[in-house]
Enzyme design. Structure first.
Site, PDB file in Angstrom:
ATOM      1  N   HIS A  41       1.907   4.060  -1.217  1.00 31.28           N
ATOM      2  CA  HIS A  41       2.119   4.795  -2.461  1.00 31.28           C
ATOM      3  C   HIS A  41       1.011   4.447  -3.466  1.00 31.28           C
ATOM      4  O   HIS A  41       1.299   4.095  -4.609  1.00 31.28           O
ATOM      5  CB  HIS A  41       3.464   4.405  -3.095  1.00 31.28           C
ATOM      6  CG  HIS A  41       4.655   4.719  -2.258  1.00 31.28           C
ATOM      7  ND1 HIS A  41       5.881   4.114  -2.451  1.00 31.28           N
ATOM      8  CD2 HIS A  41       4.824   5.588  -1.232  1.00 31.28           C
ATOM      9  CE1 HIS A  41       6.755   4.607  -1.575  1.00 31.28           C
ATOM     10  NE2 HIS A  41       6.141   5.486  -0.819  1.00 31.28           N
TER      11      HIS A  41
HETATM   12  C1  LIG Z   1       3.099   7.607   6.055  1.00 31.73           C
HETATM   13  C2  LIG Z   1       3.528   7.891   4.641  1.00 31.73           C
HETATM   14  C3  LIG Z   1       4.893   7.902   4.345  1.00 31.73           C
HETATM   15  C4  LIG Z   1       5.324   8.186   3.043  1.00 31.73           C
HETATM   16  N1  LIG Z   1       6.666   8.337   2.788  1.00 31.73           N
HETATM   17  C5  LIG Z   1       7.065   8.854   1.591  1.00 31.73           C
HETATM   18  C6  LIG Z   1       8.396   9.303   1.383  1.00 31.73           C
HETATM   19  O1  LIG Z   1       9.244   9.255   2.269  1.00 31.73           O
HETATM   20  N2  LIG Z   1       8.721   9.825   0.167  1.00 31.73           N
HETATM   21  C7  LIG Z   1       7.808   9.935  -0.843  1.00 31.73           C
HETATM   22  O2  LIG Z   1       8.182  10.375  -1.935  1.00 31.73           O
HETATM   23  N3  LIG Z   1       6.537   9.523  -0.670  1.00 31.73           N
HETATM   24  C8  LIG Z   1       6.135   9.043   0.534  1.00 31.73           C
HETATM   25  N4  LIG Z   1       4.818   8.753   0.743  1.00 31.73           N
HETATM   26  C9  LIG Z   1       3.866   8.913  -0.382  1.00 31.73           C
HETATM   27  C10 LIG Z   1       3.620  10.367  -0.796  1.00 31.73           C
HETATM   28  O3  LIG Z   1       3.661  11.229   0.317  1.00 31.73           O
HETATM   29  C11 LIG Z   1       2.283  10.450  -1.523  1.00 31.73           C
HETATM   30  O4  LIG Z   1       2.320   9.602  -2.660  1.00 31.73           O
HETATM   31  C12 LIG Z   1       1.945  11.849  -2.001  1.00 31.73           C
HETATM   32  O5  LIG Z   1       1.920  12.731  -0.910  1.00 31.73           O
HETATM   33  C13 LIG Z   1       0.603  11.841  -2.719  1.00 31.73           C
HETATM   34  O6  LIG Z   1       0.264  13.141  -3.073  1.00 31.73           O
HETATM   35  P1  LIG Z   1      -1.200  13.479  -3.580  1.00 31.73           P
HETATM   36  O7  LIG Z   1      -1.200  14.932  -3.925  1.00 31.73           O
HETATM   37  O8  LIG Z   1      -1.604  12.505  -4.598  1.00 31.73           O
HETATM   38  O9  LIG Z   1      -2.178  13.203  -2.348  1.00 31.73           O
HETATM   39  P2  LIG Z   1      -2.053  13.621  -0.821  1.00 31.73           P
HETATM   40  O10 LIG Z   1      -0.777  14.309  -0.543  1.00 31.73           O
HETATM   41  O11 LIG Z   1      -2.418  12.428  -0.015  1.00 31.73           O
HETATM   42  O12 LIG Z   1      -3.179  14.739  -0.673  1.00 31.73           O
HETATM   43  C14 LIG Z   1      -4.546  14.483  -0.704  1.00 31.73           C
HETATM   44  C15 LIG Z   1      -5.198  15.511   0.206  1.00 31.73           C
HETATM   45  O13 LIG Z   1      -6.598  15.521  -0.050  1.00 31.73           O
HETATM   46  C16 LIG Z   1      -7.299  15.625   1.176  1.00 31.73           C
HETATM   47  N5  LIG Z   1      -8.639  15.073   0.936  1.00 31.73           N
HETATM   48  C17 LIG Z   1      -8.960  13.779   0.712  1.00 31.73           C
HETATM   49  N6  LIG Z   1     -10.286  13.648   0.534  1.00 31.73           N
HETATM   50  C18 LIG Z   1     -10.807  14.900   0.634  1.00 31.73           C
HETATM   51  C19 LIG Z   1     -12.135  15.413   0.552  1.00 31.73           C
HETATM   52  N7  LIG Z   1     -13.167  14.602   0.319  1.00 31.73           N
HETATM   53  N8  LIG Z   1     -12.315  16.744   0.734  1.00 31.73           N
HETATM   54  C20 LIG Z   1     -11.254  17.576   0.969  1.00 31.73           C
HETATM   55  N9  LIG Z   1      -9.991  17.129   1.060  1.00 31.73           N
HETATM   56  C21 LIG Z   1      -9.765  15.811   0.894  1.00 31.73           C
HETATM   57  C22 LIG Z   1      -6.453  14.820   2.148  1.00 31.73           C
HETATM   58  O14 LIG Z   1      -6.717  15.172   3.482  1.00 31.73           O
HETATM   59  C23 LIG Z   1      -5.040  15.164   1.696  1.00 31.73           C
HETATM   60  O15 LIG Z   1      -4.526  16.290   2.365  1.00 31.73           O
HETATM   61  C24 LIG Z   1       4.352   8.431   2.021  1.00 31.73           C
HETATM   62  C25 LIG Z   1       2.994   8.405   2.315  1.00 31.73           C
HETATM   63  C26 LIG Z   1       2.568   8.146   3.616  1.00 31.73           C
HETATM   64  C27 LIG Z   1       1.095   8.156   3.920  1.00 31.73           C
END
Ligand SMILES: Cc1cc2nc3c(=O)[nH]c(=O)nc-3n(C[C@H](O)[C@H](O)[C@H](O)COP(=O)(O)OP(=O)(O)OC[C@H]3O[C@@H](n4cnc5c(N)ncnc54)[C@H](O)[C@@H]3O)c2cc1C
Length: 531
Positions: A466
């Site tokens: 997280h």
């Molecule tokens: C294994 C796992 C289990 C989890 N379990 C839970 C849960 O049960 N419940 C919960 O609430 N949270 C959970 N979390 C945490 C939660 O899913 C994340 O905090 C949340 O998804 C973050 O969202 P975000 O939009 O910040 O980034 P993300 O959803 O990580 O999205 C970032 C995106 O950007 C893309 N990206 C990165 N760099 C680049 C680039 N240079 N060019 C183009 N694209 C790029 C990535 O591929 C990714 O798709 C979990 C996380 C993981 C990894």
């Protein structure tokens, strides 16, 4: 030339792409490094054991904390697939507590108090069970009670009640304390990711283009304005310009990394690694926060949990139930039940989150029980105080970042986690579970003193995946974005993902990231004349 370029199609990015493209007068391009979310493991909830450990993830080695006793280098895991974390995570739907957001606001994130953010949680939500001040129906995001609950989870909830942790029905209405079933982002036996709920319906629109397997390597900045991005797709490097804005949604590791690769970050650090400085923004990559999980693993007396489905005949039986009726264990996310408790008397709020898994070896870094049938209890401090940072190794976008999480560097965190292990063992030793548990596999040795417990935490705890806080909202010199998520000092550029959170919310971070996506879309839509 698109009006908006969104970098990263994760939890927040998918929401923004969907909301912005709802207005047919504006064109949106979403660039996602990972593949389309076609892998069947993403969509079948029980296959979280694959998505949370497999090749839809990117892994970054972290620098160990000063006191770490772990034999292997700790790893930061982030999703790399359309839908981001929401496509690979365990689907727990948790928002935290109102004071998390009130604290954001008090610390300079003006307009982000609980009263300000609640409408945006509600805007997304389509709850299958709960309704009222804290819940809504009719939004794009399916939030459901578990569709299959292992009998062992029910027994575990009885054990919680025997440990005087009362049963509650809702962890998201402001009061977390108690034990109960988690609400989940799934519906009709399928995962409800941000890609499925927000992006998929929007992809029919002619003004939205989604490009997967497309890695952004730099934001192009001219005269302190973000005008486009450089990316690599199919081995070819290209640049595309945006008419209006670039919105970074690459997550709490990759968003600050991309800012720094583009010359926006702490000037001294950028000079040291050979990146020409465009704008000195010292807070980029600082304030890294993550939860930690410490695992208690038990061997069961029989086939009481999900481990039996590793055997072909059980797997076939579960598959048949799912194929015929869309019911049964395939609909389970494995982590069905949990609890929020207080382990520190001086904290008025629950400071420990438990997650019970009716199986073993589900998450990366946790070994299954050799003999077959196990269960796991994760203990996680909800509001850790330790802070870390991340930076670059060089100006090469393919060099992994330096990640220094400083886990457990604040002694309060170590003590709290140690108390969590004690309480976890207490729950697991309640009479309700006694006929189900053969032996404790982990810790698996007698822990008596506080030092013994602290030692166990140092050996076993790992990041809960997280990461947050590395581009935090605020108006002070260490803030990276303002309250409308605009990068300080650079126009035409926002960050909208988990990185902007000033402090970790008290629980999992997917729902808060989706809320941030909702807010970003609204700021952009209503701020169109501010250019
Ligand atoms: C294994 C796992 C289990 C989890 N379990 C839970 C849960 O049960 N419940 C919960 O609430 N949270 C959970 N979390 C945490 C939660 O899913 C994340 O905090 C949340 O998804 C973050 O969202 P975000 O939009 O910040 O980034 P993300 O959803 O990580 O999205 C970032 C995106 O950007 C893309 N990206 C990165 N760099 C680049 C680039 N240079 N060019 C183009 N694209 C790029 C990535 O591929 C990714 O798709 C979990 C996380 C993981 C990894």
């Amino acid at each position: 030339m698109p009006d908006y370029i969104i970098v990263g199609g994760g939890s927040a990015g998918c929401v923004i792409a969907s909301r912005l493209s709802a207005d047919s007068g504006y064109s949106v391009l979403l660039l996602e490094e990972g593949p389309e979310d076609r892998d069947i493991a993403i969509h079948l909830p029980v296959m979280v054991y694959k998505t949370a450990t497999g090749n839809l993830l990117q892994r970054f080695e972290q620098e160990p904390g000063v006191d770490s006793l772990k034999a292997t280098a700790p790893t930061m895991v982030q999703a790399r697939v359309l839908g981001g974390g929401s496509s690979v995570n365990a689907m727990l739907y948790i928002r935290g507590v109102p004071s998390d957001y009130d604290r954001w606001s008090e610390q300079g994130a003006e307009g982000w108090s609980y009263k300000d953010v609640l409408p945006y949680f509600l805007r997304s939500e389509d709850n299958d069970t709960l309704f009222g001040e804290a819940h809504a129906i009719g939004g794009p995001l399916s939030v459901s009670n578990p569709e299959y609950v292992s009998p062992l989870t029910k027994v575990w909830l009885q054990a919680c009640q025997q440990a005087e942790i009362p049963l509650v029905t809702d962890f998201n209405a402001g009061q977390q304390a108690g034990s109960g079933l988690y609400q989940l982002t799934l519906r009709n036996g399928r995962r409800a990711s941000a890609a499925v709920c927000f992006l998929k319906p929007a992809r029919k629109r002619g003004n939205l283009e989604v490009s997967t397997n497309c890695r952004v390597t730099r934001i192009v900045v001219e005269n302190n304005r973000a005008v486009g991005v450089e990316y690599i797709k199919d081995g070819r490097r290209a640049t595309i310009r945006a008419e209006r804005e670039v919105i970074l949604c690459a997550g709490a590791i990759n968003s600050p990394r991309l800012l720094m690769l583009s010359g926006i970050g702490p000037a001294a650090h950028l000079q040291k690694v050979g990146v020409p400085v465009i704008h000195d923004l010292p807070g980029v990559g600082q304030n890294l926060q993550d939860h930690m999980d410490v695992y208690l693993v038990y061997e069961l007396t029989g086939r009481h949990g999900y481990d039996k489905y590793k055997k072909l005949r059980w797997k076939a039986w579960a598959g048949l139930q799912y194929a015929l009726f869309r019911k049964g264990p395939v609909c389970s996310n494995v982590i069905e039940g949990g609890a929020f408790c207080r382990v520190n008397r001086d904290d008025p709020l629950p400071d420990m989150q438990f997650a019970f898994l009716a199986g073993s070896g589900v998450e990366e870094g946790v070994e299954p029980i050799d003999s077959g049938n196990g269960c796991t209890l994760n203990a996680c401090q909800t509001r850790p105080r330790s802070r870390g940072w991340l930076g670059l190794r060089s100006s090469d976008p393919f060099d992994p970042p330096r990640i220094v999480p400083n886990y457990l560097s604040d002694p309060y965190d170590l003590d709290t986690m140690a108390k969590g292990v004690r309480l976890g063992q207490h729950i697991m030793s309640r009479p309700a579970l006694s006929s189900y548990i053969r032996r404790e596999h982990l810790p698996g040795r007698v822990l008596k003193t506080d030092d013994d417990y602290r030692q166990y935490v140092k050996e076993q705890a790992q990041g809960a995946l997280h990461p947050t806080g590395t581009c935090r909202i605020g108006s002070d010199t260490m803030a990276v974005v303002d309250a409308k998520l605009r990068v300080h000092g650079i126009s035409g550029l926002r960050v909208a993902d988990a990185s902007v959170m000033p402090n970790l919310p008290s629980g999992n971070t997917n729902a808060p990231s989706i809320m941030i996506g909702e807010r970003a879309a609204e700021f952009i839509r209503f701020g169109r004349n501010d250019r």
